[in-house]
Structures are given as C-alpha cells and as structure tokens.
Design a protein around this motif. Structure first.
Motif, PDB file in Angstrom:
ATOM      1  N   GLU A 125     -11.803 115.460 -26.328  1.00 34.36           N
ATOM      2  CA  GLU A 125     -12.223 114.325 -25.502  1.00 34.36           C
ATOM      3  C   GLU A 125     -13.661 113.952 -25.849  1.00 34.36           C
ATOM      4  N   PRO A 126     -14.097 112.704 -25.616  1.00 33.64           N
ATOM      5  CA  PRO A 126     -13.334 111.561 -25.145  1.00 33.64           C
ATOM      6  C   PRO A 126     -12.512 110.928 -26.271  1.00 33.64           C
ATOM      7  N   ASN A 127     -11.282 110.469 -25.955  1.00 33.72           N
ATOM      8  CA  ASN A 127     -10.425 109.914 -27.015  1.00 33.72           C
ATOM      9  C   ASN A 127      -9.935 108.503 -26.738  1.00 33.72           C
ATOM     10  N   ASN A 128     -10.315 107.905 -25.607  1.00 34.87           N
ATOM     11  CA  ASN A 128     -10.047 106.486 -25.323  1.00 34.87           C
ATOM     12  C   ASN A 128      -8.603 106.081 -25.613  1.00 34.87           C
ATOM     13  N   VAL A 129      -7.653 106.805 -25.043  1.00 27.92           N
ATOM     14  CA  VAL A 129      -6.232 106.529 -25.262  1.00 27.92           C
ATOM     15  C   VAL A 129      -5.911 105.074 -24.903  1.00 27.92           C
ATOM     16  N   LYS A 130      -5.181 104.389 -25.771  1.00 30.35           N
ATOM     17  CA  LYS A 130      -4.787 102.986 -25.602  1.00 30.35           C
ATOM     18  C   LYS A 130      -5.993 102.063 -25.371  1.00 30.35           C
ATOM     19  N   ASN A 131      -7.113 102.488 -25.829  1.00 26.63           N
ATOM     20  CA  ASN A 131      -8.344 101.702 -25.658  1.00 26.63           C
ATOM     21  C   ASN A 131      -8.582 101.341 -24.192  1.00 26.63           C
ATOM     22  N   ASN A 132      -8.192 102.285 -23.283  1.00 28.64           N
ATOM     23  CA  ASN A 132      -8.211 101.964 -21.853  1.00 28.64           C
ATOM     24  C   ASN A 132      -8.798 103.113 -21.033  1.00 28.64           C
ATOM     25  N   GLU A 133      -9.732 103.860 -21.609  1.00 25.48           N
ATOM     26  CA  GLU A 133     -10.269 105.005 -20.861  1.00 25.48           C
ATOM     27  C   GLU A 133     -11.780 104.881 -20.691  1.00 25.48           C
ATOM     28  N   ASP A 134     -12.153 104.074 -19.729  1.00 19.74           N
ATOM     29  CA  ASP A 134     -13.581 103.794 -19.507  1.00 19.74           C
ATOM     30  C   ASP A 134     -14.154 104.560 -18.321  1.00 19.74           C
ATOM     31  N   CYS A 135     -13.332 105.400 -17.675  1.00 17.42           N
ATOM     32  CA  CYS A 135     -13.839 106.178 -16.540  1.00 17.42           C
ATOM     33  C   CYS A 135     -13.696 107.666 -16.848  1.00 17.42           C
ATOM     34  N   VAL A 136     -14.363 108.493 -16.065  1.00 20.96           N
ATOM     35  CA  VAL A 136     -14.471 109.914 -16.422  1.00 20.96           C
ATOM     36  C   VAL A 136     -14.131 110.806 -15.226  1.00 20.96           C
ATOM     37  N   THR A 137     -13.340 111.850 -15.526  1.00 23.22           N
ATOM     38  CA  THR A 137     -13.065 112.883 -14.517  1.00 23.22           C
ATOM     39  C   THR A 137     -13.683 114.194 -15.000  1.00 23.22           C
TER      40      THR A 137
END
Ligand code: MAN
Ligand code: CA
Length: 307
Positions: A121-133
């Motif tokens: 991580e971070p791998n930005n799956v589907k270019n849709n991962e702009d938030c973080v857990t």
C-alpha cells in the motif's frame, strides 16, 4: 504538627487530582489522551469518509489523524478495546486535493505524520482510493472514500468544557419557561443533516410540547433576523416532526403523534404538501408548524431536554 497537616493537605490534593483525572477520562464519548493533551472518540458505526468528516466537524472536532506517535499509540489502544467487527478505521488523511499526495485535514504532509503503510500500500485500486484507514497495528491503507468505515474524531481540550445545558457545544441557552435549552443554527441544512447536527451536539431537533414552547421558539426565531441566516429560506426553521410515511401521519422524532406531544398548531393553510414533497416539519416565524421539503436547506432549532 504543622508538618503532619502539610502531609494531610498533600494527600487531599492528590486525591482531588486523581478524582479530576477520573472524571476527565471520558466525556461525550471522547477519551482524554494525556500524552497528547487531546480528546479522541472512536465512532464504531461505519460511515463514508465525508460523512465521518462532517460528523466530527459537527461535534466541534476534526476527523483525526495520527499526527504524533502518542496519538497513533492511543488510536491502536482504543481499537483494541472496542467491540468492532471490522479492522479498518478512517483517519483524516486523504489525497482529495492532489492525487497521491496524502495529507491530514489540517494540511500536514504524509512525511510528517506518524503513518506506516501496510505492505503493497498505497495502491490506488481502480484509481479510486483517495482516503486512508489504519488497522489495529496502526498500519495504513488507501481505500475508497465511499465505502463506510468506523472513524476517529479529535477535539481540543479547550472545546471539552461542559456547559450548564450539559453539552460541550456552544450556543445553547437555558429557557426557564420550559426548562429546556435551545440553539438556532443559522447555517441552513436539510432536515436529516439538521438532525445529525443536533445529535452531534448531544441534542435533538426541537419538539414543541405546548403553546408556551411554540411561543418560546417564535421568540428565539424572532431574535435572528433574516440577514443572518446563511443560505436557507429565513422564513422557516426545521423542527423535530416529520411525515415519516409520507401520508400525512406526522410524528415527533420521539415517535409521538402531535396531539400526544401536546402541540398540533399548524400555521394557517398548513400542512399543504406544496409541490408534493413536503414531508418534514418546520415552523414559520409565527411559531406555528409548516410542512416543508426534507431535502431543501433551512435554519433549524436544536433542543436539549433536561434529564
Ligand atoms: C410557501 C407555502 C408553504 C410551503 C413553502 C415552501 O411558503 O406554500 O406551505 O411550505 O412555500 O417553500
Ligand atoms: Ca407547507
């Protein structure tokens, strides 16, 4: 003798300090983190990142980020203590301003946060991962902002003082005639957002239980002129009644009918279901009820009923 008294005095001071610490340990769902002089709350009901951000904001805080190792450690401990079934919890870190450039909500860049990415991580799956857990081990993962997760809010110590209305929120005033505290929000919101704002302040949308209370709300509304209402129709304010079944069966937010609640004073010619979409309750400036579209923003009145 004097020395002995001094000893007893010291004991008393120590005891009082311990008691104060105990009381300070938890308030309105927040826990005091001594090492960070900050308060953290773990919301275990999952929400989208933007709803989580709004909820923290409405509580007078911010969607929290592990800005220091003390905060990061406290977050891991709180997750371990909780009864959550999910492993991932939203923090205030996001890349919504500039893709890939993760930062906290107060603009602190990733490099200055106490964050360790999980492997791959971070791998930005589907270019849709702009938030973080983060997970229980404190390891971070970029995720979709739209999938719901539990989340952490943080409040500064200065905003944790409980006032005589029993809330840490400002703007509540005790009304001796009804024994309740009220606050008129000038920033307009739709009915459900208004209810959320009240609950974040440990209040509820105002419920009118008598002619006197209708008069009280009329006066509170009159004290707020049209030009200080932000963005909504200044002639109405949302209150805690709704036509839940959209068939004219009006209930309070406590589930009572209007006669059961003790007040069913509709403004002249109301409810008229204008436009066919008026399923939420407001008052007009006459202090009487009007049906209004739930999705349109209005100022609103929150109430804290004494326990
Ligand atoms: C007018 C009346 C009200 C209605 C509002 C909606 O004031 O028809 O009954 O709720 O418009 O804006
Ligand atoms: Ca109406």
């Amino acid at each position: 003798m004097a020395k002995r008294r001094g000893y007893h005095f010291a004991l008393l001071v120590y005891f009082l300090m311990c008691t104060a610490q105990e009381l300070a340990a938890s308030r309105a769902g927040y826990e005091y983190i001594v090492e960070a002089d900050a308060w953290l709350r773990l919301h275990i009901v999952p929400a989208t990142w933007s709803d989580a951000r709004l909820r923290c904001h409405l509580e007078g805080g911010v969607l929290a980020s592990p800005t220091t190792t003390a905060i990061a450690t406290a977050m891991s401990a709180m997750m371990a203590d909780s009864k959550m079934t999910t492993r991932f919890v939203f923090i205030g870190v996001h890349a919504l301003i500039s893709k890939g450039d993760f930062m906290s909500l107060d603009g602190v860049p990733l490099a200055n946060l106490s964050i360790r990415w999980r492997e791959w991580e971070p791998n930005n799956v589907k270019n849709n991962e702009d938030c973080v857990t983060i997970d229980g081990a404190g390891e971070a993962n970029d995720v979709s902002c739209d999938s719901p997760h539990p989340y952490f809010c943080r409040k500064e110590t200065a905003k944790m003082t409980v006032n005589k209305c029993g809330t840490t929120a400002d703007g509540y005033k005790l009304e001796p005639r009804t024994g309740s505290c009220y606050k008129l929000h000038r920033l307009a919101r739709n009915w459900h957002r208004a209810a959320m704002a009240c609950h974040a302040e440990e209040a509820h949308l105002a419920v009118i239980n008598s002619n006197l209370e209708s008069q009280v709300l009329k006066e509170i509304f009159a004290a707020v002129p049209n030009n200080v209402i932000k963005s909504g129709d200044p002639n109405f304010a949302f209150v805690g009644v709704w036509d839940w079944n959209e068939h004219g069966e009006w209930l309070t937010v406590f589930g009572e009918s209007l006669p059961e609640a003790g007040f069913d004073g509709w403004s002249p010619n109301e409810p008229n279901n204008a436009g066919g979409q008026e399923f939420c309750g407001s008052i007009k400036r006459d202090g009487l009820l009007n049906d209004y579209p739930c999705l349109i923003r209005l100022p609103f009145i929150c109430e804290i009923t004494p326990k």
